[in-house]
Design an enzyme around this catalytic site. Sequence first.
Site, PDB file in Angstrom:
ATOM      1  N   ASP A  22       4.985   5.407  -7.548  1.00 46.57           N
ATOM      2  CA  ASP A  22       6.239   4.841  -7.054  1.00 46.57           C
ATOM      3  C   ASP A  22       7.073   4.275  -8.207  1.00 46.57           C
ATOM      4  O   ASP A  22       8.284   4.497  -8.293  1.00 46.57           O
ATOM      5  CB  ASP A  22       5.964   3.727  -6.041  1.00 46.57           C
ATOM      6  CG  ASP A  22       5.135   4.220  -4.871  1.00 46.57           C
ATOM      7  OD1 ASP A  22       4.967   5.437  -4.739  1.00 46.57           O
ATOM      8  OD2 ASP A  22       4.659   3.371  -4.085  1.00 46.57           O
ATOM      9  N   HIS A  61      -1.814   9.868  -2.392  1.00 43.88           N
ATOM     10  CA  HIS A  61      -3.083   9.201  -2.742  1.00 43.88           C
ATOM     11  C   HIS A  61      -3.809   9.909  -3.883  1.00 43.88           C
ATOM     12  O   HIS A  61      -5.020   9.834  -4.005  1.00 43.88           O
ATOM     13  CB  HIS A  61      -4.003   9.066  -1.519  1.00 43.88           C
ATOM     14  CG  HIS A  61      -3.530   7.994  -0.561  1.00 43.88           C
ATOM     15  ND1 HIS A  61      -4.124   6.758  -0.460  1.00 43.88           N
ATOM     16  CD2 HIS A  61      -2.488   7.974   0.305  1.00 43.88           C
ATOM     17  CE1 HIS A  61      -3.481   6.029   0.455  1.00 43.88           C
ATOM     18  NE2 HIS A  61      -2.485   6.751   0.928  1.00 43.88           N
TER      19      HIS A  61
HETATM   20  C1  GLA Z   1       1.833   4.021  -1.993  1.00 42.18           C
HETATM   21  C2  GLA Z   1       1.348   3.576  -3.380  1.00 42.18           C
HETATM   22  C3  GLA Z   1       1.348   4.731  -4.374  1.00 42.18           C
HETATM   23  C4  GLA Z   1       0.670   5.963  -3.826  1.00 42.18           C
HETATM   24  C5  GLA Z   1       1.142   6.267  -2.421  1.00 42.18           C
HETATM   25  C6  GLA Z   1       0.358   7.365  -1.773  1.00 42.18           C
HETATM   26  O1  GLA Z   1       3.181   4.352  -2.020  1.00 42.18           O
HETATM   27  O2  GLA Z   1       2.142   2.533  -3.862  1.00 42.18           O
HETATM   28  O3  GLA Z   1       0.770   4.314  -5.598  1.00 42.18           O
HETATM   29  O4  GLA Z   1      -0.728   5.818  -3.874  1.00 42.18           O
HETATM   30  O5  GLA Z   1       1.079   5.136  -1.567  1.00 42.18           O
HETATM   31  O6  GLA Z   1       0.558   8.563  -2.407  1.00 42.18           O
END
Ligand code: GLA
Length: 385
Positions: free
Chosen positions: A170, A33
């Site tokens: 991601d 996050h």
């Molecule tokens: C999900 C979101 C990412 C990131 C993570 C937490 O995977 O897609 O952008 O915020 O949560 O780190």
Amino acid sequence: MIHKKIESYFKEHYTDSPTLIKAPGRINLIGEHTDYNEGLVLPASIEKGIYFAISGNDQHTIQIETFLTQPEKITFQLNGDHEKFESFWGNYFQAIIEILVAKEYPLKGMDCVFGGDIPIGSGLSSSAALCCGFIYAITKISGKEISREDIALIAQEAEHKIGLNCGLMDQYAVLFGKKGNAFFLDCKDLSHSYIPINLEGYSWVLINSNIKHNLAVDSEYNKRRVSCENIVKQVQKYKPEVTSLRDVTLEDLVTVKSNVKEIDVQRAKYVIEENDRVRKMMEVLTEGDANAVGKVLKEGHWAMSTQYEITTKELDALVQIGESLDGVLGSRMMGGGFGGCTINLIKTDKLEESIKSILTQYKEQTEIDAEYYHLAIDDGVKVFE
Ligand code: GLA
């Protein structure tokens, strides 16, 4: 092998010589996050992935089919029109095609069969793999290839359209990952570097709590983002140059404390400290200090549990069980939260017994069967030979 099945299904139902593309899932060592706060992250792309068998067609349609879990086929017109569909995955393709149409990208007809082995809703970013792999595929077929940076932005926009206000971790991990390495990304300027994560004598294992999340539907993820933005707005009143929590300090939190909800301060504090944990992790990984790596993992987990409040009691149980075992140096939940996998650093000579203890004790405590996967770091999205 899943890719073989996909390829042979394609050959049987479409044409003889498809191109096969692999889009990997991702893990995250630390930095949760932080991405949407212009912070630091340390993910890696993995061996599990989504495979797309593709080939151009002259019917001016985009036909997408999967035959794995719930078999379904959806046909899109090149302007984005489509028949009704049931599967959740259809929403992602629809969003992507709409975005490309809005950008006046010259789409061409494509046949596509996809499937893979990333467990869905497990914090391994099956949706980023789906989106990034598909954008890579369709732009390859259409003949106007676009940069990986642009693919990441389009994939992120698709997630936002569906309802998850995610950052870019991601997508970048899925697109830029490199075999054997963790991928350090500074989400402020998107600069990145690679760092080997092999610690001799230790193994990385993922344990799936088998509590599935759907972040796009559960708005708790988005609520966290709003908390962070609330703090930034307050700090901007006296530091107008600040655009994200990345530039907010613990002192700032003290300053704005009386004007904001306590919970927002708590969450912002988590994010600021999580960036420090990423820096620490880089340091101890480089030194090869496995014990210190384990410590950072545990600290990260409990901060997510008590400060950011994104774990579940099952994930907490997995980490706690690990803490009671000799062979486990540390573990933490990964990804958006509210379910999914933990990542564990385990002594290789105690690997089997540790995994067995975790699974047995977890079953005793929760009545749920967990699964485990040995971690293998693989390359980002590519043509699969
Ligand atoms: C999900 C979101 C990412 C990131 C993570 C937490 O995977 O897609 O952008 O915020 O949560 O780190």
